[in-house]
Design a protein around this motif. Structure first.
Motif, PDB file in Angstrom:
ATOM      1  N   PRO A  77      -8.086   2.159  -3.365  1.00 25.47           N
ATOM      2  CA  PRO A  77      -7.410   1.633  -2.184  1.00 25.47           C
ATOM      3  C   PRO A  77      -7.721   0.152  -1.957  1.00 25.47           C
ATOM      4  CG  PRO A  77      -9.164   3.155  -1.562  1.00 25.47           C
ATOM      5  CD  PRO A  77      -9.036   3.226  -3.049  1.00 25.47           C
TER       6      PRO A  77
ATOM      7  N   SER B 155      -3.017  15.827   7.511  1.00 27.79           N
ATOM      8  CA  SER B 155      -1.850  15.943   6.640  1.00 27.79           C
ATOM      9  C   SER B 155      -2.058  15.249   5.291  1.00 27.79           C
ATOM     10  CB  SER B 155      -0.627  15.346   7.352  1.00 27.79           C
ATOM     11  OG  SER B 155       0.458  15.319   6.494  1.00 27.79           O
ATOM     12  N   GLY B 156      -3.314  15.122   4.871  1.00 25.07           N
ATOM     13  CA  GLY B 156      -3.592  14.378   3.645  1.00 25.07           C
ATOM     14  C   GLY B 156      -4.145  15.244   2.524  1.00 25.07           C
ATOM     15  N   VAL B 157      -4.167  14.651   1.336  1.00 19.42           N
ATOM     16  CA  VAL B 157      -4.765  15.294   0.172  1.00 19.42           C
ATOM     17  C   VAL B 157      -6.278  15.210   0.324  1.00 19.42           C
ATOM     18  CG1 VAL B 157      -5.072  15.057  -2.326  1.00 19.42           C
ATOM     19  CG2 VAL B 157      -2.816  14.684  -1.311  1.00 19.42           C
TER      20      VAL B 157
ATOM     21  N   LEU C 209      -3.415   0.774  -8.702  1.00 21.95           N
ATOM     22  CA  LEU C 209      -2.866   2.079  -9.059  1.00 21.95           C
ATOM     23  C   LEU C 209      -3.002   2.293 -10.561  1.00 21.95           C
ATOM     24  CD1 LEU C 209       0.484   2.015  -7.029  1.00 21.95           C
ATOM     25  CD2 LEU C 209      -1.795   2.624  -6.248  1.00 21.95           C
TER      26      LEU C 209
ATOM     27  N   HIS D  19      -6.079   5.946  -7.604  1.00 26.19           N
ATOM     28  CA  HIS D  19      -5.754   4.855  -6.687  1.00 26.19           C
ATOM     29  C   HIS D  19      -7.043   4.268  -6.163  1.00 26.19           C
ATOM     30  CE1 HIS D  19      -2.076   7.555  -5.665  1.00 26.19           C
ATOM     31  NE2 HIS D  19      -1.915   6.902  -6.790  1.00 26.19           N
TER      32      HIS D  19
ATOM     33  N   LEU E 241      -2.081   8.686   1.882  1.00 27.82           N
ATOM     34  CA  LEU E 241      -1.931   9.917   1.104  1.00 27.82           C
ATOM     35  C   LEU E 241      -3.101  10.885   1.305  1.00 27.82           C
ATOM     36  CD1 LEU E 241       0.122  10.922  -1.000  1.00 27.82           C
ATOM     37  CD2 LEU E 241      -1.284   9.879  -2.772  1.00 27.82           C
TER      38      LEU E 241
ATOM     39  N   ASP F 284      -3.725  -2.431  -3.565  1.00 24.77           N
ATOM     40  CA  ASP F 284      -4.041  -1.150  -4.189  1.00 24.77           C
ATOM     41  C   ASP F 284      -4.075  -1.325  -5.704  1.00 24.77           C
ATOM     42  OD1 ASP F 284      -4.114   0.134  -1.825  1.00 24.77           O
ATOM     43  OD2 ASP F 284      -2.394   1.433  -2.161  1.00 24.77           O
TER      44      ASP F 284
ATOM     45  N   GLU G 199      -8.512  -1.645   0.453  1.00 23.31           N
ATOM     46  CA  GLU G 199      -9.678  -2.098   1.231  1.00 23.31           C
ATOM     47  C   GLU G 199     -10.942  -2.155   0.388  1.00 23.31           C
ATOM     48  OE1 GLU G 199      -8.805   2.163   2.848  1.00 23.31           O
ATOM     49  OE2 GLU G 199      -7.667   0.372   2.378  1.00 23.31           O
TER      50      GLU G 199
ATOM     51  N   ARG H  24       0.833  -1.195   0.000  1.00 26.38           N
ATOM     52  CA  ARG H  24       0.000   0.000   0.000  1.00 26.38           C
ATOM     53  C   ARG H  24       0.873   1.253   0.000  1.00 26.38           C
ATOM     54  NH1 ARG H  24      -4.835  -0.188   2.277  1.00 26.38           N
ATOM     55  NH2 ARG H  24      -4.960   1.730   1.107  1.00 26.38           N
ATOM     56  N   PRO H  25       1.648   1.487  -1.079  1.00 26.56           N
ATOM     57  CA  PRO H  25       2.595   2.604  -1.030  1.00 26.56           C
ATOM     58  C   PRO H  25       1.929   3.967  -0.843  1.00 26.56           C
ATOM     59  CG  PRO H  25       2.420   1.716  -3.262  1.00 26.56           C
ATOM     60  CD  PRO H  25       1.691   0.780  -2.368  1.00 26.56           C
ATOM     61  N   TYR H  26       0.675   4.062  -1.262  1.00 33.17           N
ATOM     62  CA  TYR H  26       0.020   5.371  -1.182  1.00 33.17           C
ATOM     63  C   TYR H  26      -1.167   5.330  -0.220  1.00 33.17           C
ATOM     64  CZ  TYR H  26       2.901   5.664  -5.284  1.00 33.17           C
ATOM     65  OH  TYR H  26       3.970   5.599  -6.139  1.00 33.17           O
ATOM     66  N   GLY H  27      -1.125   4.408   0.727  1.00 29.82           N
ATOM     67  CA  GLY H  27      -2.251   4.208   1.639  1.00 29.82           C
ATOM     68  C   GLY H  27      -2.544   5.406   2.529  1.00 29.82           C
TER      69      GLY H  27
END
Lengths: 272, 518
Positions: B270, B95-97, B291, B268, A269, B289, B272, A264-267
C-alpha cells in the motif's frame, strides 16, 4: 586514446542469438559507437542489459525481448519488431519503422519507444516512472486490447495514422497485405478494449476518440489542457523527426487524455 | 458502523505490586495498548489493542506484565471457533479481505514430525564430526550430464608413476554455481516487508556463514550492494527495482513466480508504506501503491519463462545461476520439470506453511500443498525424466529445525530456504501482524522509532549462531548415519522412515514405514 567512431557492421545471417549478442557486446566493449546489424532474422535479446550511448541499427526483424533491461543505447529497427521490446527498460531509445508485437514496453521505467506502425496487445503494461526516469511510448498506427494495463507512470500516445493512409500502403500491416489473415476490421480500430485496466498512474493521449466501453473502470477521459499540449508536443516533435512526418499535420486532429481515477485502486480492499 | 464488542484475543495482566509506573511499556508499544494516568501515577492497559507480540512482557524491567490468551472464550464449538467468529465479525464491520502475516497456522499434518532418521549400529561405523571432517558444502546450480578430464598431465607420464587426482584437469566447462558452506539459505524477504536493519542482519550473517540471503521483490537498498556476493536478487512480476546494476549486483537471480503463503496471487504494497527510502529501492514514486500482478505479464507458458530466464542470463552474460521460485501446488512436479527444461539452474519450491509479510488469510491457510510432499514429487519426477542434475532444488516453507533441514535433503532437496526461523532468531514471536507495519521488534516495520530496536550487529550474531548450531546438529545426525558428506544424503530416502503415515503418504514420500528394514 582516440575513440573508434566508424560504423561497425555485423552480418547476422545464420548466427544464433547468443553468438550475435556476443559480437555486439565485443563491439560495444571495444568502444564502437555505431553498429549496424544486417540480415537479422528473429534473434532474441539484442541490446539486453546494454548500457552506454551506442547506436544500433537493425536491418531485418529482431526477435523477442529486444532491448530488455537496456540502460542507455539507441536502437533503430528498419522493419517490424516482435514481442516484448523495451521490456523492463531503464533508459535509451527504440525506433521501429514497422509494427511491433505484444507487450512493448512491459514494466519500462525510462527511455522512449517510437513505433511508426501499429502495436499488439498489452502495450505499455505496468509502465512506471521514477524521479527523472519517464518512459514514453508513441504508436503511429493502432493498438490492440489492454493498452496501458496496470500502468503506473509515464506516457503513451496513440496516433492512428495508418487508419487514414491505409490505402496508400506505406503502412506496415501484414494483416492487410495477406488476404484472409486475421480480422482486418480490427486494424481500423484505433485502440482495442480494456484500455487502461488497473491503471494507477501515468498519462495516455489518444489522437481521435475512444468509446467509454473500451476503457478500464479505473480510467477517466479528459480534454487536453495547455500543459498536456506542451507535454505532447515535446515528444511528438521528436517522434515526427524520426519518421519525417509533418508535426502540424499530426496535431491537426483532437486528442483525448486518459488518466486514472486514483493512484490507489485497491486501497480499500482489506480489513485492517 | 458501530463495532460489536467481542472478547479480546489477549489479556494484559499487570501485577500492580511489581509495576513501578516507569512507562517503558507505554513508550514502547506501537499498538498503544498501555497508557499512563499522571493523576493517579498508574499505568493501565487496554487488552483490546494487544496483538500478542509479547514485546512489553520482554522489556518490562520488573516483570510486571504477562500476556495471556483470554480465558473468556465463546461457547466451546468445534466448528465455530473463536477465530471464525472474530473473522466474520471483522468482515461484517469492514467489508474487506482478511489479511495476515507469517505462515499458515492451521493444524494440517506436519510430515516432518512423522518422519524419523536412521543411525549406524554395529554393522557400519558412525562418524564423530568433532574429530573427523564432515562436509556440508553445497553447490547450487546446473550440474553437467557428464564430465571430461584430460587423460593426465605430462609430468605424470614419468615411468611407473601412478597419476593422482591432481594430475587431471577438468575439460568440461561447468555452469555457474553458488557455493554454500551449509545447505541453508535465507529466504526472500523484501526491504519493505522487513526493515533495513533486518536486511543488513541477514546479509551480514549470510556473508559470515558463507551462504546467501534473498532480496525478495523490493529491490536492493544502496547499503546492501556491498553484500552482493552473498545476495540472490529476485525478479518478480512487478519488476520493482529491477535494473541492470541490480541484476549485476547479485550472485544469482531468482524469478519469483509464486510463494507458499499466497500461491497464484500477486501482492499490493500500500502507498502509505512507500516511504522515501522504499521508493528508492523499488524505483517508484513515494506514496504510490506498488502492485505486483499475479502473473508476470511476459510469462504465460514454460516457453515464455524460458525467454525470461535467458533474457536474464544474457543480461548478466551467463555469469550467474538463474533460478525460479514457485509455490508448491498440486501440479508442482510437471511444472518443476518444465522449469528445469526451460533452463533454470535452480528451482525453489515454497510449501503451504511458507511465511509472508502480508497475504489474504483465506489464501494462506487454504492454498498449496505441504513442502514435504512437493520435494518428494519433484525429486521423483526429475529423476524419472533423467534431468535431476540439470537444476538444484531448494525447499522452503516451514523449515523449523536442523532435523527438518536434514529430512528435506534426504527426501531430495539440495538445500533449504529459511524465512520464519530467521525472523524468530531476530526476535519475532509470530504475532502474525507483519502487515500492519507496526512490528514492535523492529523487524516487519519501517517506522524509525521501531526499526532501531533491531541492532544489526546483534541480529547478525543471532542468525550466525542459529546457522552454526543447526550445522553442527546436521553434522551430528550425518555422523550418526555414518555419512561424512551431505552430498551422500541427498535423495537418500533409505535413511528415512515414516511413523503413523498412511500407505498413500508413504508412497508419495517414497519412504518405508518405521520397522521395515532396508
Amino acid at each position: 586514446m582516440k575513440k573508434e567512431s566508424k560504423v561497425f557492421r555485423i552480418n547476422a545471417r545464420g548466427l544464433y542469438y547468443k553468438e550475435l549478442n556476443e559480437k555486439v557486446h565485443q563491439a560495444v566493449n571495444s568502444g564502437t559507437e555505431e553498429l549496424v546489424l544486417d540480415n537479422v532474422n528473429g534473434q532474441r535479446y539484442i541490446g539486453d542489459g546494454l548500457a552506454g550511448d551506442v547506436k544500433i541499427t537493425i536491418n531485418g526483424v529482431p526477435g523477442n525481448d529486444l532491448a530488455v533491461f537496456m540502460d542507455g543505447p539507441t536502437i533503430v529497427v528498419n522493419s517490424n519488431a516482435q514481442d516484448g521490446i523495451g521490456n523492463t527498460m531503464n533508459a535509451g531509445k527504440i525506433v521501429v519503422h514497422g509494427d511491433v508485437g505484444d507487450i512493448a514496453g512491459h514494466s519500462m521505467r525510462g527511455g522512449k519507444i517510437y513505433i511508426r506502425g501499429s502495436a499488439g496487445y498489452r502495450t505499455g503494461i505496468h509502465m512506471k516512472s521514477y524521479k527523472d526516469l519517464y518512459p514514453v511510448i508513441i504508436i503511429g498506427g493502432t493498438v490492440r486490447d489492454f493498452l496501458g494495463e496496470y500502468m503506473a507512470g509515464g506516457l503513451i500516445v496513440v496516433l492512428g495514422l495508418n487508419r487514414e493512409r491505409s490505402q496508400r500502403s506505406t503502412v506496415h500491416s501484414p494483416q492487410k497485405k495477406i488476404k484472409g489473415y486475421g480480422l482486418p476490421t480490427m486494424d481500423y480500430r484505433l485502440v482495442g478494449n480494456y484500455c487502461g485496466t488497473g491503471m494507477h498512474g501515468g498519462t495516455m493521449y489518444i489522437r481521435g476518440d475512444i468509446e467509454d466501453y473500451q476503457l478500464g473502470k479505473e480510467v477517466k477521459k479528459f480534454r487536453l489542457n495547455d500543459e498536456d499540449d506542451k507535454m505532447l508536443g515535446k515528444y511528438l516533435k521528436e517522434y515526427c523527426a524520426c519518421f519525417s512526418l509533418d508535426f502540424k499535420e499530426v496535431m491537426d486532429t483532437d486528442f483525448v487524455k486518459l488518466i486514472p481515477h486514483t493512484h490507489r485502486p485497491y486501497g480499500r480492499l482489506y480489513a485492517y | 458502523m458501530a463495532k460489536r464488542p467481542t472478547p479480546t484475543e489477549f489479556i494484559i495482566e499487570r501485577d500492580e505490586g511489581k509495576c513501578i509506573a516507569c512507562q517503558v511499556c507505554v513508550r514502547m508499544c506501537s499498538n498503544d495498548a498501555h497508557s499512563y494516568d499522571p493523576e493517579t501515577d498508574t499505568v493501565t492497559s487496554d487488552s483490546t489493542k494487544c496483538v500478542g507480540c509479547h514485546f512489553c512482557e520482554t522489556i518490562c524491567p520488573t516483570g510486571a506484565i504477562i500476556i495471556k490468551r483470554n480465558p473468556s472464550e465463546f461457547k466451546l464449538n468445534a466448528n465455530w471457533s473463536a477465530q471464525v467468529i472474530r473473522n466474520i465479525t471483522k468482515q461484517a464491520e469492514t467489508s474487506g479481505v482478511l489479511l495476515t502475516g507469517m505462515g499458515c497456522d492451521k493444524p494440517y499434518p506436519v510430515y516432518w514430525d512423522h518422519i524419523v532418521l536412521n543411525a549406524s549400529q554395529v554393522t557400519n561405523p558412525s562418524i564423530d564430526p568433532l574429530r573427523e571432517p564432515m562436509e556440508l558444502r553445497t553447490y547450487i546450480g546446473r550440474k553437467p550430464d557428464r564430465i571430461e578430464l584430460t587423460a593426465h598431465s605430462p609430468q605424470s607420464t614419468e615411468k611407473n608413476k601412478i597419476p593422482s587426482a591432481m594430475d587431471y584437469r577438468l575439460l568440461t566447462k561447468l555452469s555457474p554455481q553458488l557455493k554454500l558452506e551449509t545447505p541453508i539459505l535465507f529466504s526472500a524477504m523484501s526491504y519493505g516487508s522487513i526493515s533495513l536493519n533486518a536486511c543488513i542482519s541477514l546479509a551480514r550473517a549470510a556473508k559470515e556463514i558463507g551462504t546467501f540471503y534473498n532480496t525478495g521483490e523490493g529491490g536492493l537498498h544502496k547499503d546492501l550492494y556491498e553484500y552482493g556476493a552473498h545476495t540472490i536478487v529476485q525478479v518478480a512480476s512487478g519488476r520493482f527495482g529491477v535494473h541492470r546494476e541490480y541484476l549485476e549486483a547479485g550472485a544469482a537471480i531468482e524469478i519469483k513466480i509464486g510463494q507458499g503463503a499466497k500461491p497464484g496471487i500477486g501482492g499490493h504494497l500500500p502507498g502509505e508504506k512507500v516511504s522515501e527510502e522504499i521508493s528508492q529501492t523499488r524505483m517508484i514514486p513515494v506514496g504510490t501503491d506498488a502492485l505486483s500482478p499475479a502473473p508476470h505479464h511476459d510469462i504465460y507458458s514454460i516457453e515464455d519463462l524460458k525467454q525470461l530466464i535467458f533474457a536474464l542470463k544474457e543480461a548478466t552474460r551467463y555469469s550467474k545461476p538463474v533460478g525460479v521460485k514457485i509455490s508448491a501446488v498440486h501440479n508442482v512436479a510437471p511444472i518443476a520439470s518444465g522449469i528445469v527444461r526451460a533452463g533454470a539452474d535452480f528451482v525453489a519450491i515454497d510449501g503451504l506453511r511458507g511465511g509472508t509479510g502480508a497475504a489474504p488469510t483465506v489464501i494462506r491457510d487454504n492454498v498449496g500443498i505441504p513442502i514435504e510432499l512437493a520435494i518428494a514429487a519433484v525429486d521423483n519426477r526429475l529423476r524419472e525424466e533423467g534431468i535431476r542434475n540439470q537444476a538444484s532444488l531448494i525447499a522452503a516453507g516451514g523449515i523449523r529445525s536442523s532435523s527438518d533441514v536434514i529430512k528435506a535433503i534426504a527426501l531430495g532437496a539440495d538445500a533449504v530456504y529459511i524465512g520464519t526461523a530467521a525472523l524468530v532468531a531476530m526476535g519475532c514471536n509470530l504475532c502474525q501482524r507483519c502487515y500492519t507495519g507496526k512490528c514492535n521488534w523492529g523487524i516487519a516495520t519501517q517506522d524509525p522509532y521501531l526499526t532501531k530496536r533491531l541492532n544489526p550487529d546483534i541480529g547478525t550474531r543471532r542468525l550466525v549462531n542459529l546457522l552454526r548450531a543447526w550445522s553442527l546438529e546436521i553434522k551430528e545426525m550425518l555422523g550418526g548415519m555414518g555419512i561424512n558428506a551431505i552430498e551422500s544424503l541427498r535423495g537418500n530416502r533409505e535413511q528415512l522412515r515414516g511413523v503413523g503415515l498412511s500407505d498413500t503418504d508413504l508412497k508419495l514420500l517414497g519412504i518405508k514405514p518405521a520397522g521395515e528394514a532396508w
